[in-house]
Design an enzyme around this catalytic site. Structure first.
Site, PDB file in Angstrom:
ATOM      1  N   LYS A  10      41.707  43.763  44.260  1.00 20.26           N
ATOM      2  CA  LYS A  10      42.436  42.863  44.595  1.00 20.26           C
ATOM      3  C   LYS A  10      44.006  44.057  44.896  1.00 20.26           C
ATOM      4  O   LYS A  10      43.666  44.367  45.202  1.00 20.26           O
ATOM      5  CB  LYS A  10      43.151  42.252  42.696  1.00 20.26           C
ATOM      6  CG  LYS A  10      41.943  41.214  42.604  1.00 20.26           C
ATOM      7  CD  LYS A  10      41.591  40.939  41.425  1.00 20.26           C
ATOM      8  CE  LYS A  10      42.413  40.434  41.232  1.00 20.26           C
ATOM      9  NZ  LYS A  10      41.983  39.954  38.809  1.00 20.26           N
ATOM     10  N   TYR A  50      39.413  30.747  42.227  1.00 17.17           N
ATOM     11  CA  TYR A  50      39.761  30.732  40.965  1.00 17.17           C
ATOM     12  C   TYR A  50      39.720  29.250  40.499  1.00 17.17           C
ATOM     13  O   TYR A  50      40.442  29.110  39.256  1.00 17.17           O
ATOM     14  CB  TYR A  50      40.980  31.518  40.226  1.00 17.17           C
ATOM     15  CG  TYR A  50      41.568  32.893  40.878  1.00 17.17           C
ATOM     16  CD1 TYR A  50      40.120  33.532  39.033  1.00 17.17           C
ATOM     17  CD2 TYR A  50      41.916  33.143  41.586  1.00 17.17           C
ATOM     18  CE1 TYR A  50      40.267  34.768  40.048  1.00 17.17           C
ATOM     19  CE2 TYR A  50      41.856  35.129  41.317  1.00 17.17           C
ATOM     20  CZ  TYR A  50      41.139  36.015  40.965  1.00 17.17           C
ATOM     21  OH  TYR A  50      40.664  37.425  41.120  1.00 17.17           O
ATOM     22  N   PHE A  58      48.011  30.330  33.264  1.00 13.96           N
ATOM     23  CA  PHE A  58      48.193  31.621  34.026  1.00 13.96           C
ATOM     24  C   PHE A  58      47.636  30.847  35.517  1.00 13.96           C
ATOM     25  O   PHE A  58      47.606  32.310  36.500  1.00 13.96           O
ATOM     26  CB  PHE A  58      47.877  32.724  33.828  1.00 13.96           C
ATOM     27  CG  PHE A  58      46.151  32.907  33.625  1.00 13.96           C
ATOM     28  CD1 PHE A  58      45.503  33.474  34.481  1.00 13.96           C
ATOM     29  CD2 PHE A  58      46.335  32.294  32.102  1.00 13.96           C
ATOM     30  CE1 PHE A  58      43.846  33.182  34.506  1.00 13.96           C
ATOM     31  CE2 PHE A  58      44.641  32.305  31.960  1.00 13.96           C
ATOM     32  CZ  PHE A  58      43.834  32.741  32.649  1.00 13.96           C
ATOM     33  N   ARG A  86      30.383  43.874  35.621  1.00 13.50           N
ATOM     34  CA  ARG A  86      31.188  44.141  34.780  1.00 13.50           C
ATOM     35  C   ARG A  86      31.610  45.018  33.902  1.00 13.50           C
ATOM     36  O   ARG A  86      32.796  44.617  33.676  1.00 13.50           O
ATOM     37  CB  ARG A  86      30.882  42.717  33.770  1.00 13.50           C
ATOM     38  CG  ARG A  86      30.940  41.085  35.005  1.00 13.50           C
ATOM     39  CD  ARG A  86      32.132  40.376  35.461  1.00 13.50           C
ATOM     40  NE  ARG A  86      32.647  40.168  34.094  1.00 13.50           N
ATOM     41  CZ  ARG A  86      33.390  39.104  34.121  1.00 13.50           C
ATOM     42  NH1 ARG A  86      34.151  38.993  35.167  1.00 13.50           N
ATOM     43  NH2 ARG A  86      34.714  39.213  33.235  1.00 13.50           N
ATOM     44  N   THR A  92      39.407  42.283  30.983  1.00 17.08           N
ATOM     45  CA  THR A  92      39.898  41.878  31.645  1.00 17.08           C
ATOM     46  C   THR A  92      41.526  42.450  31.891  1.00 17.08           C
ATOM     47  O   THR A  92      42.231  42.402  33.197  1.00 17.08           O
ATOM     48  CB  THR A  92      39.699  39.656  31.356  1.00 17.08           C
ATOM     49  OG1 THR A  92      38.362  39.660  31.740  1.00 17.08           O
ATOM     50  CG2 THR A  92      40.617  39.715  31.642  1.00 17.08           C
ATOM     51  N   ARG A 103      39.026  49.589  35.152  1.00 15.64           N
ATOM     52  CA  ARG A 103      40.398  48.699  34.963  1.00 15.64           C
ATOM     53  C   ARG A 103      41.152  49.862  33.621  1.00 15.64           C
ATOM     54  O   ARG A 103      42.880  49.847  34.107  1.00 15.64           O
ATOM     55  CB  ARG A 103      40.256  47.444  34.393  1.00 15.64           C
ATOM     56  CG  ARG A 103      40.408  46.673  35.546  1.00 15.64           C
ATOM     57  CD  ARG A 103      39.699  45.640  34.414  1.00 15.64           C
ATOM     58  NE  ARG A 103      39.156  44.137  35.649  1.00 15.64           N
ATOM     59  CZ  ARG A 103      38.782  42.981  35.366  1.00 15.64           C
ATOM     60  NH1 ARG A 103      37.937  43.096  34.593  1.00 15.64           N
ATOM     61  NH2 ARG A 103      38.659  42.174  36.660  1.00 15.64           N
ATOM     62  N   HIS A 116      38.185  42.221  40.951  1.00 12.56           N
ATOM     63  CA  HIS A 116      37.484  41.106  40.551  1.00 12.56           C
ATOM     64  C   HIS A 116      35.719  41.114  40.695  1.00 12.56           C
ATOM     65  O   HIS A 116      35.731  41.811  41.189  1.00 12.56           O
ATOM     66  CB  HIS A 116      37.967  40.040  40.933  1.00 12.56           C
ATOM     67  CG  HIS A 116      36.993  38.600  41.263  1.00 12.56           C
ATOM     68  ND1 HIS A 116      37.026  37.968  40.369  1.00 12.56           N
ATOM     69  CD2 HIS A 116      35.572  37.784  41.832  1.00 12.56           C
ATOM     70  CE1 HIS A 116      35.853  36.990  40.246  1.00 12.56           C
ATOM     71  NE2 HIS A 116      34.902  37.240  41.508  1.00 12.56           N
TER      72      HIS A 116
END
Ligand code: IDP
Ligand code: MG
Length: 150
Positions: A10, A50, A58, A86, A92, A103, A116
């Site tokens: 991203k 999305y 959001f 994932r 997230t 992350r 993503h």
């Protein structure tokens, strides 16, 4: 055929020059990169990508960030890659993600979570089709590679 998923580096990760580190995580896990490009998503493409979140508060900010600068869009393949990628990415909200995940290791924010990844076979199929034609995906078989047998 091995499972495929759409992974996107991203804008926040591209701007922080983390693309190489993120790609390395996927390579080291044993997954294969079969398509990749750098682009700036239009706001229309962001909204399609999305679409499942279109009623969330959001949504607007998310689409704005996603289309704000360059992203790197990739198709990766491998065993159980949708679930495993994932796990590699982590929770997230990056501030909650475990150390050892992408992350968790590289972000301390909520929504600026660097990557993503598709969350189901159905979303992988839909998301891949948003960015790539089938003939842009290089379906190579590692067991056929000459460097393995030379
Ligand atoms: P995912 O990226 O882990 O699949 P989703 O729930 O599908 O997470 O949300 C899509 C993206 O929207 C997240 O990666 C994050 O950037 C952003 N996001 C999700 N929930 C929130 C929120 O509550 N506030 C701000 N941004 C959010
Ligand atoms: Mg999601």
């Amino acid at each position: 055929m091995p499972e495929r998923t759409l992974i996107i580096i991203k804008p926040d990760a591209m701007q922080r020059a983390l693309a190489g580190k993120i790609i390395t995580r996927f390579e080291e896990k044993g997954f294969q990169l079969v398509a990749a490009k750098v682009m700036v998503a239009s706001s229309e493409l962001a909204a399609k990508h999305y679409a499942v979140h279109k009623d969330k508060p959001f949504f607007e900010g998310l689409c704005k960030n996603f289309s704000s600068s360059a992203i790197m869009v990739m198709v990766w393949q491998g065993n159980n890659i949708i679930e495993l990628s994932r796990k590699l990415m982590g929770a997230t909200f990056a501030q909650d993600a475990q150390p050892g995940t992408i992350r968790g290791d590289y972000s301390c924010t909520k929504g600026f979570n660097l990557v993503h990844g598709s969350d189901s076979p159905e979303s992988a199929k839909y998301e891949i089709s948003l960015y790539f034609d089938e003939d842009e995906i290089a379906d190579y078989n590692l067991s056929n590679s000459r460097w393995l047998n030379d």
